[in-house]
Write an enzyme that holds these catalytic residues in place. Sequence first.
Site, mmCIF file in Angstrom:
data_model
loop_
_atom_site.group_PDB
_atom_site.id
_atom_site.type_symbol
_atom_site.label_atom_id
_atom_site.label_comp_id
_atom_site.label_asym_id
_atom_site.label_seq_id
_atom_site.Cartn_x
_atom_site.Cartn_y
_atom_site.Cartn_z
ATOM 1 N NE ARG A 56 -3.186 -2.618 2.561
ATOM 2 C CZ ARG A 56 -2.683 -3.846 2.562
ATOM 3 N NH1 ARG A 56 -1.720 -4.098 2.550
ATOM 4 N NH2 ARG A 56 -3.718 -4.881 2.498
ATOM 5 C CB THR A 57 3.423 2.729 2.167
ATOM 6 O OG1 THR A 57 2.423 2.317 3.614
ATOM 7 C CG2 THR A 57 4.106 3.868 2.626
ATOM 8 C CE LYS A 84 25.849 -5.923 -7.258
ATOM 9 N NZ LYS A 84 26.217 -4.865 -8.434
ATOM 10 N NE ARG A 106 7.130 0.745 4.919
ATOM 11 C CZ ARG A 106 5.865 0.345 4.875
ATOM 12 N NH1 ARG A 106 5.606 -0.988 4.774
ATOM 13 N NH2 ARG A 106 4.892 1.029 5.429
ATOM 14 C CG HIS A 134 3.516 4.375 8.667
ATOM 15 N ND1 HIS A 134 3.734 5.035 7.530
ATOM 16 C CD2 HIS A 134 3.003 3.036 7.999
ATOM 17 C CE1 HIS A 134 3.609 4.528 6.436
ATOM 18 N NE2 HIS A 134 3.258 3.337 6.777
#
Length: 306
Positions: A56-57, A84, A106, A134
């Site tokens: 969703r975000t 890496k 995020r 959030h």
Amino acid sequence: MLGKNILDLENFSPDEIRLVLKTAKEMKKIVQSRIKKLPDLRGKAIINLFLEASTRTRTSFELAGKYLGADVVSINAGTSSITKGESLRDTLLTLEAMGVDAIVIRHKSEGAAEYAAQIVKPVIINAGDGAHAHPSQALLDLFTIERHKGRLAGLKVAIVGDILHSRVARSDIFGLTKMGADVHIAGPKTLLPRFFNFDGVTVHENIEDAIKNADVVNVLRIQLERQQAGLFPSPREYARIFGINDERLRLAKEDVLILHPGPQNKGLEISNAVTYGKYSAIQEQVQNGVAIRMALLDLTLNGGSL
């Protein structure tokens, strides 16, 4: 708000929250229109750096940027040089060197967004950092409540479930209390913060007390991926004692509004009947999320043009 980093609602004023909600109201008209395009951010470049899973975000931030005319590139953990061994610092510096205007990040670690804001100059928007914050989810929750109830001040809002691990709960509490709501939280004792010192918030171990006469019930996902075993006896036991179902909702007001940030553990924290019932605004939250994220991008990169 031009150039403002969006790290949490803790550093938002009530006026800034009102500005975001007002702007999102206009942005929602674009989301619902036949031609979803504004030129506001034409020539701007936005990176979605999602180092933790999201549907969703991530998708709503990507669409929000594109609806505003920006060039948007999304990067996830599996396709970044972090696999890496590259550090987050070097990844951020690399993106900055490419001339981007904003980085939506995020990350699984608390404080990652604030760290990013200290390292690079582009606008940083926190799309969730561990169990910390959030802000865009909280703003879309406030927007959804205000659209249904016409106000935020004076409403009884119950936030129930896994409070301990929930970045949504923390950001919601900052936003709701700043806007004058009466916030009540409830969940198993093992899923409540041990030390809780938010002003204007009542803590309950009995979920019935929290949702009694509530105007809004925000049901949090049980974050099984963040927990160690033993925080509640079993999923069946949790659902019986704390799950939101039609019978329990009778304690709330007749026009109670049901929210859930998603994804849901249906049958655990919330029943199918409640999810798809007449009180639910869960799917509307998703659409409102695009509008809110459009508002945040427009206000921070363009200063707002509406």
